[in-house]
Enzyme design. Structure first.
Site, PDB file in Angstrom:
ATOM      1  N   ASN A 160       0.855  -1.218   0.147  1.00 46.45           N
ATOM      2  CA  ASN A 160       0.025  -0.028  -0.137  1.00 46.45           C
ATOM      3  C   ASN A 160       0.867   1.191   0.027  1.00 46.45           C
ATOM      4  O   ASN A 160       1.473   1.716   1.164  1.00 46.45           O
ATOM      5  CB  ASN A 160      -0.833   0.018   1.456  1.00 46.45           C
ATOM      6  CG  ASN A 160      -1.763   1.299   1.427  1.00 46.45           C
ATOM      7  OD1 ASN A 160      -1.781   2.133   0.422  1.00 46.45           O
ATOM      8  ND2 ASN A 160      -2.446   1.441   2.531  1.00 46.45           N
ATOM      9  N   LYS A 195       0.191   4.425  -0.466  1.00 43.90           N
ATOM     10  CA  LYS A 195      -0.458   5.619   0.283  1.00 43.90           C
ATOM     11  C   LYS A 195      -0.235   6.546  -0.601  1.00 43.90           C
ATOM     12  O   LYS A 195      -0.073   6.431  -1.877  1.00 43.90           O
ATOM     13  CB  LYS A 195       0.099   5.727   1.457  1.00 43.90           C
ATOM     14  CG  LYS A 195      -0.020   4.444   2.454  1.00 43.90           C
ATOM     15  CD  LYS A 195       0.392   4.735   3.814  1.00 43.90           C
ATOM     16  CE  LYS A 195      -0.018   3.407   4.797  1.00 43.90           C
ATOM     17  NZ  LYS A 195       0.228   3.240   6.127  1.00 43.90           N
ATOM     18  N   GLU A 241      -6.208   5.127   8.330  1.00 40.34           N
ATOM     19  CA  GLU A 241      -6.026   6.667   7.841  1.00 40.34           C
ATOM     20  C   GLU A 241      -7.383   7.186   7.089  1.00 40.34           C
ATOM     21  O   GLU A 241      -7.660   8.435   7.180  1.00 40.34           O
ATOM     22  CB  GLU A 241      -4.839   6.747   6.760  1.00 40.34           C
ATOM     23  CG  GLU A 241      -3.507   6.415   7.724  1.00 40.34           C
ATOM     24  CD  GLU A 241      -2.473   5.667   6.957  1.00 40.34           C
ATOM     25  OE1 GLU A 241      -2.582   5.636   5.494  1.00 40.34           O
ATOM     26  OE2 GLU A 241      -1.682   5.183   7.363  1.00 40.34           O
ATOM     27  N   GLU A 271      -5.153  -4.360  11.127  1.00 39.97           N
ATOM     28  CA  GLU A 271      -4.177  -3.526  11.049  1.00 39.97           C
ATOM     29  C   GLU A 271      -4.094  -2.643  12.405  1.00 39.97           C
ATOM     30  O   GLU A 271      -5.050  -1.664  12.363  1.00 39.97           O
ATOM     31  CB  GLU A 271      -4.258  -2.499   9.617  1.00 39.97           C
ATOM     32  CG  GLU A 271      -3.856  -3.121   8.351  1.00 39.97           C
ATOM     33  CD  GLU A 271      -3.345  -2.257   7.571  1.00 39.97           C
ATOM     34  OE1 GLU A 271      -2.286  -2.323   6.865  1.00 39.97           O
ATOM     35  OE2 GLU A 271      -4.054  -1.158   7.216  1.00 39.97           O
ATOM     36  N   GLY A 310       3.073   2.428  10.702  1.00 43.57           N
ATOM     37  CA  GLY A 310       3.999   3.494  10.628  1.00 43.57           C
ATOM     38  C   GLY A 310       4.773   3.926  11.719  1.00 43.57           C
ATOM     39  O   GLY A 310       5.517   4.867  11.753  1.00 43.57           O
ATOM     40  N   SER A 329       3.810  -2.017  10.399  1.00 40.53           N
ATOM     41  CA  SER A 329       5.161  -2.317  10.550  1.00 40.53           C
ATOM     42  C   SER A 329       5.662  -3.701  10.314  1.00 40.53           C
ATOM     43  O   SER A 329       6.899  -3.991  10.994  1.00 40.53           O
ATOM     44  CB  SER A 329       5.664  -1.966  12.035  1.00 40.53           C
ATOM     45  OG  SER A 329       5.303  -0.466  12.305  1.00 40.53           O
TER      46      SER A 329
HETATM   47  P1  13P Z   1       3.238   0.512   7.866  1.00 41.79           P
HETATM   48  O1  13P Z   1       3.810  -0.850   7.066  1.00 41.79           O
HETATM   49  O2  13P Z   1       4.062   1.505   7.187  1.00 41.79           O
HETATM   50  O3  13P Z   1       3.306   0.097   9.129  1.00 41.79           O
HETATM   51  O4  13P Z   1       1.995   0.586   7.177  1.00 41.79           O
HETATM   52  C1  13P Z   1       0.992  -0.328   7.353  1.00 41.79           C
HETATM   53  C2  13P Z   1      -0.221  -0.183   6.378  1.00 41.79           C
HETATM   54  O5  13P Z   1      -1.000   1.032   6.780  1.00 41.79           O
HETATM   55  C3  13P Z   1      -0.596  -0.692   5.342  1.00 41.79           C
HETATM   56  O6  13P Z   1      -1.920  -0.521   4.808  1.00 41.79           O
END
Ligand code: 13P
Length: 249
Positions: A9, A11, A96, A166, A172, A212
């Site tokens: 992803n 983003k 998010e 998640e 993150g 993460s």
């Molecule tokens: P990270 O791997 O950066 O923690 O993000 C996970 C995420 O939100 C995937 O959709």
């Protein structure tokens, strides 16, 4: 035997040039295992990514989709628009989107139903905040997120659904949920599906973990019995890390 799945992803990262550069690196790599790989670029890069990955096994998916069929919704993108450019799947319910764009369970339910009605497959995300976990309410919270959105589906819809746990506190932050915490929650979610839709569906629905995931923790997380793969944010922006994660199965 459930499929193994790893999704990047991206983003709001990667412009058109960066998207092509990263896809080129992934496309050239000779993946030896049977992992289903998906990447989720921004809306502006979807169509080019589909064209670019035409002869590759990597699937291009969307990060979001609107809950209506069409109409006066400035800035939004519909299921049929995605399908018309060869994008056959979308993430729905990312934390998010829930947090910054006020996507409530009620809106997410509409998104899920409208996408499935329009034959757009979905990856549905859910997960608790740190305050829920501190109060030991993570199972109750996830139960509510699932029950508010995923009840009343047809059994056949489940062929087109991937679930993604998640936990918000792990996204993150560099602080992944421990393999034990992940397994506990995935078992709980599979059991929710079993109670509501029966064991055939609960045994086959893929459940991914996101938060993460990095090359150094992927293999232990992926080896848990109820974990079918990962939804990767930050580490999917680096081709070496993403490839290493895919090879962690
Ligand atoms: P990270 O791997 O950066 O923690 O993000 C996970 C995420 O939100 C995937 O959709």
């Amino acid at each position: 035997m459930r499929k193994k799945i790893v999704i990047g992803n991206w983003k709001m990262n990667n412009d058109s040039f960066e998207t092509k550069t990263l896809l080129n690196k992934l496309k050239k790599y000779d993946f030896k295992n049977d992992v289903t790989i998906m990447v989720s670029p921004s809306f502006t890069n979807l169509q080019n990514s589909v064209i670019y990955l035409n002869d590759s096994k990597i699937e291009v998916i969307a990060q979001n989709v609107n809950e209506s069929e069409k109409g006066a919704f400035t800035g939004e993108v519909s299921s049929s628009m995605l399908k018309s450019i060869g994008v056959l799947r979308s993430i729905i319910g990312h934390s998010e989107r829930r947090l910054y764009y006020n996507e409530t369970d009620n809106i997410l339910k509409k998104k899920i139903y409208n996408a499935l009605k329009n034959e757009l497959k979905i990856i549905f995300c859910f997960g608790e905040k740190i305050s829920d976990r501190k109060n030991n309410q993570q199972f109750e919270l996830v139960n509510n997120q699932l029950s508010n959105t995923l009840l009343d589906l047809n059994k056949s819809d489940w062929e087109n659904i991937i679930l993604a746990y998640e936990p918000v506190w792990a996204i993150g932050t560099g602080e992944n949920a421990t393999p034990k915490q992940v397994q506990e929650m995935h078992f709980h979610v599979r059991n929710w599906v079993k109670i509501n839709y029966g064991s055939k569906i609960s045994n086959t629905v893929p459940i991914l973990y996101g938060g993460s995931v990095k090359p150094n923790n992927a293999s232990e997380i992926f080896s848990q019995p109820d974990v079918d793969g990962g939804l990767i944010g930050g580490a999917s922006l680096n081709h070496n890390d993403f490839i290493e994660i895919i090879n962690s199965f």
